[in-house]
Design a protein around this motif. Structure first.
Motif, PDB file in Angstrom:
ATOM      1  N   ILE A   1       0.878  -1.174   0.000  1.00 21.11           N
ATOM      2  CA  ILE A   1       0.000   0.000   0.000  1.00 21.11           C
ATOM      3  C   ILE A   1       0.904   1.209   0.000  1.00 21.11           C
ATOM      4  O   ILE A   1       1.798   1.325   0.851  1.00 21.11           O
ATOM      5  CB  ILE A   1      -0.911   0.015   1.238  1.00 21.11           C
ATOM      6  CG1 ILE A   1      -1.810  -1.219   1.254  1.00 21.11           C
ATOM      7  CG2 ILE A   1      -1.732   1.303   1.261  1.00 21.11           C
ATOM      8  CD1 ILE A   1      -2.637  -1.355   2.517  1.00 21.11           C
TER       9      ILE A   1
ATOM     10  N   GLN B   1      -5.679  -3.163   6.797  1.00 22.36           N
ATOM     11  CA  GLN B   1      -4.297  -3.544   6.509  1.00 22.36           C
ATOM     12  C   GLN B   1      -3.893  -4.796   7.334  1.00 22.36           C
ATOM     13  O   GLN B   1      -4.343  -5.007   8.462  1.00 22.36           O
ATOM     14  CB  GLN B   1      -3.341  -2.393   6.861  1.00 22.36           C
ATOM     15  CG  GLN B   1      -3.520  -1.173   5.981  1.00 22.36           C
ATOM     16  CD  GLN B   1      -2.603  -0.029   6.430  1.00 22.36           C
ATOM     17  OE1 GLN B   1      -3.063   1.076   6.664  1.00 22.36           O
ATOM     18  NE2 GLN B   1      -1.309  -0.289   6.575  1.00 22.36           N
TER      19      GLN B   1
ATOM     20  N   GLY C   1       2.095   0.443   4.251  1.00 24.58           N
ATOM     21  CA  GLY C   1       1.547  -0.774   4.844  1.00 24.58           C
ATOM     22  C   GLY C   1       1.315  -1.827   3.774  1.00 24.58           C
ATOM     23  O   GLY C   1       1.739  -1.684   2.618  1.00 24.58           O
ATOM     24  N   ARG C   2       0.492  -2.900   4.178  1.00 24.22           N
ATOM     25  CA  ARG C   2       0.203  -4.002   3.271  1.00 24.22           C
ATOM     26  C   ARG C   2      -1.284  -4.351   3.346  1.00 24.22           C
ATOM     27  O   ARG C   2      -1.928  -4.159   4.383  1.00 24.22           O
ATOM     28  CB  ARG C   2       1.049  -5.219   3.611  1.00 24.22           C
ATOM     29  CG  ARG C   2       2.540  -4.985   3.358  1.00 24.22           C
ATOM     30  CD  ARG C   2       3.355  -6.191   3.731  1.00 24.22           C
ATOM     31  NE  ARG C   2       4.790  -5.933   3.526  1.00 24.22           N
ATOM     32  CZ  ARG C   2       5.448  -6.151   2.394  1.00 24.22           C
ATOM     33  NH1 ARG C   2       4.797  -6.616   1.348  1.00 24.22           N
ATOM     34  NH2 ARG C   2       6.758  -5.900   2.335  1.00 24.22           N
TER      35      ARG C   2
ATOM     36  N   LEU D   1      -8.154  -3.506   0.155  1.00 23.83           N
ATOM     37  CA  LEU D   1      -7.862  -2.194   0.729  1.00 23.83           C
ATOM     38  C   LEU D   1      -9.119  -1.338   0.597  1.00 23.83           C
ATOM     39  O   LEU D   1      -9.628  -1.128  -0.489  1.00 23.83           O
ATOM     40  CB  LEU D   1      -6.694  -1.519  -0.006  1.00 23.83           C
ATOM     41  CG  LEU D   1      -6.468  -0.048   0.334  1.00 23.83           C
ATOM     42  CD1 LEU D   1      -6.089   0.137   1.797  1.00 23.83           C
ATOM     43  CD2 LEU D   1      -5.430   0.564  -0.584  1.00 23.83           C
TER      44      LEU D   1
END
Length: 346
Positions: free
Chosen positions: A253, A289, A307-308, A320
């Protein structure tokens, strides 16, 4: 002494009248002898037949007086000859006192007035004829004048029609010119507007291209699964408040634009959430996340990893959830429209 016997009495022969008397010709020997005749009121009958007095016109009094005088002369001459034959007194005839008539029947030399009346007889007749001719000519002139007036009116009406037709044609031509000018102006205005729109579009494209260098999409290798305002029971507010990018867990992200991290941590139904506040005050919420890579107060640039992708919070799968809150408002706006305004096409 013997006396001669009286000679036989010769037959009566009237005295030859003068040949210059008005109304008579030369003396004729085969006329006479005449018997005694005394005209009386009973013996003089009115003249019958086709003889009639014409309608008097100008100068008619002189002509009627002359005719009456001639008739009186004839009657008096006949009475005189009869009186000469018989020796009796003639019958007197009363006549109106008409100009020139008494001198015609008098034994005396005609007066100058009588001679003037006789001399004017022919001229008065000629004047009457001329008057008739003048009257006929006046009628002809009046007819010609009427004809000329009618022709003039017809010509005037024709001219008026031609003038009106010419005016109508000129007006139609002028209207056509005005219409053509308006159409040309409208086309020119439309072309100008189109050119302006195209120029504005080019400017906007250039601006978005420049912004696109400053903005980026939050992730890659994604699929849009839910849009802003979509209704459903899956959301506590009754409708979807953001834009979902479905991607495998662990997908990176990125920061859409440069700003400052104002929140990073657990947010209940949103799972792990990072809030990035831009310089203009717009807040970008990155939710669900699996991990967070930044901390509060940290400044990031466009494209930095924050982030992820994960499946934390109220979710049905890894994705997301992105929300946009302009000027810090609690209610968000459509993230897809906001991204497009920055030159991005989610």
């Amino acid at each position: 002494m013997a006396s001669n016997p009286p000679a036989p009495e010769a037959p009566y022969a009237p005295v030859q009248p003068p040949t210059d008397t008005f109304g008579y010709g030369g003396y004729r020997t085969d006329e006479g002898p005449w018997e005694e005749w005394n005209p009386t009121a009973e013996s003089i009958r009115p003249v019958r037949g086709k003889h009639r007095v014409a309608k008097q016109r100008g100068g008619g009094f002189a002509r009627s007086s002359t005719v009456l005088g001639v008739g009186v002369i004839a009657a008096v001459s006949a009475g005189g000859m009869a009186s000469a034959n018989t020796g009796k007194a003639p019958v007197s005839i009363s006549m109106p006192d008409l100009p020139g008539v008494g001198s015609l029947i008098s034994d005396d030399k005609p007066a100058p007035e009588a001679a003037s009346a006789l001399a004017s007889f022919g001229s008065e007749a000629a004047v009457a004829v001329d008057a008739d001719a003048d009257a006929d000519q006046s009628v002809a002139d009046a007819g010609e004048a009427l004809r000329s007036r009618i022709m003039a009116q017809a010509e005037s009406q024709k001219t008026q029609v031609e003038v009106k037709a010419a005016a109508a044609a000129a007006k139609a031509k002028a209207d056509a010119v005005v219409k053509a000018e308006k159409e040309a102006e409208a086309k020119a205005a439309a072309a100008k507007k189109k050119a302006a729109e195209e120029a504005a579009a080019k400017v906007e494209a250039a601006r978005l291209a420049e912004l696109a260098k400053q903005y980026t999409l939050p992730t890659s290798s994604y699929t849009i699964t839910s849009t802003f305002g979509q209704a459903g029971s899956l959301w506590s507010s009754g409708y979807h408040t953001g834009l979902d990018f479905a991607a495998p867990t662990g997908t990176l992200i990125k920061a859409v634009h440069s700003g400052t991290v104002t929140e990073a941590g657990w947010a209940g139904a949103y799972g792990y959430r990072t809030i990035l506040t831009l310089d203009d005050g717009t807040e970008l919420w990155f939710c669900h996340q699996s991990s967070i890579s930044v901390s509060v107060g940290q400044k990031v640039a466009t494209g930095d990893v924050i982030g992820r992708v994960g499946a934390t919070g109220n979710v049905t799968g890894a994705h997301l959830h992105l929300e946009v809150h302009a000027n810090g408002n609690a209610e968000g706006i459509d993230p897809a429209a906001w991204l497009r305004s920055k030159g991005l096409n989610p």
